[in-house]
Design an enzyme around this catalytic site. Sequence first.
Site, short mmCIF file in Angstrom:
data_model
loop_
_atom_site.label_atom_id
_atom_site.label_comp_id
_atom_site.label_asym_id
_atom_site.label_seq_id
_atom_site.Cartn_x
_atom_site.Cartn_y
_atom_site.Cartn_z
CE LYS A 17 36.81 28.52 32.56
NZ LYS A 17 36.97 27.15 31.89
NE ARG A 56 36.23 26.14 38.46
CZ ARG A 56 37.05 26.97 37.87
NH1 ARG A 56 37.59 27.09 37.83
NH2 ARG A 56 38.46 25.52 37.66
NE ARG A 67 46.15 24.48 36.18
CZ ARG A 67 45.11 25.55 35.81
NH1 ARG A 67 45.17 26.19 34.77
NH2 ARG A 67 44.28 25.03 36.12
NE ARG A 126 41.42 21.03 37.09
CZ ARG A 126 41.96 21.74 36.19
NH1 ARG A 126 42.94 21.32 35.75
NH2 ARG A 126 41.71 22.90 35.48
#
Length: 217
Positions: free
Chosen positions: A13, A88, A160, A171
């Site tokens: 994205k 989300r 990250r 996640r």
Amino acid sequence: MKIILLGPPGAGKGTQAKFISEEYFIPHISTGDIFRKNISEKTPLGIEAKKYLDEGKLVPDEVTINIMKNRLGMDDCKDGFLLDGFPRTVNQAKALDSYLGSVGQKIDVVLLIDVPKELIFDRMTGRRVCPSCGASYHIKYNPPKIEGKCDVCHSDIVQRKDDTQSTVKSRLDVYDKQTEPLIGYYKNQEVLSIVNGTGGINQVFENVKSNLKDIHK
Ligand code: ADP
Ligand code: AMP
């Protein structure tokens, strides 16, 4: 154009958002980027958000929705915007609809970047980012010109904290439970447009443009 980019973490994205924003002259708004900026500046929002990001959990809806209402009220969003990582949850999507309705606007299209789960894990664990300028790379699919160094500002690029194997797993679980229901939500609104996200970065952008052709007239 008012666009939402939907898809699991690691689908691409942010990568596509950069291209879309340049091609169609609309601001790229990433809730993840907003949280990370606040975390690095140690603002009260950053201190609150950090615990959720570190564990791969979602920041509570009321916090996220308020931030987005403020951001969407800014001048640069008047003629369109590209949302990356928001909404989300169905709750966030309803809040967005109601906010946009209150200012006489609506979403034009929701682009779902469709990538099979097997590719996602590899994309996320291989992602590297520049802590100084935010540029994003992939060790295999989009490596920097000099290993370990940002092409743009030459800082050391890093992984990250939430892209490590264990956090990636949680996640993806969060996506399945809380975000995937948005596919049905936007299908019902007849604004969902599915983009094949399996090719290389340039190929996926071609797919995106082709999906947007009928909408951007
Ligand atoms: P998201 O914003 O959806 O979490 P990113 O755009 O950051 O995902 O992409 C995740 C990782 O996958 C990055 O390292 C990026 O360079 C890489 N990537 C993005 N799109 C592709 C693609 N089409 N093919 C291969 N790797 C990709
Ligand atoms: P991203 O950069 O989109 O992968 O987001 C990184 C992290 O920021 C997520 O794992 C969440 O902790 C948080 N986050 C980003 N967007 C949202 C959102 N819309 N709602 C709640 N949390 C979010």
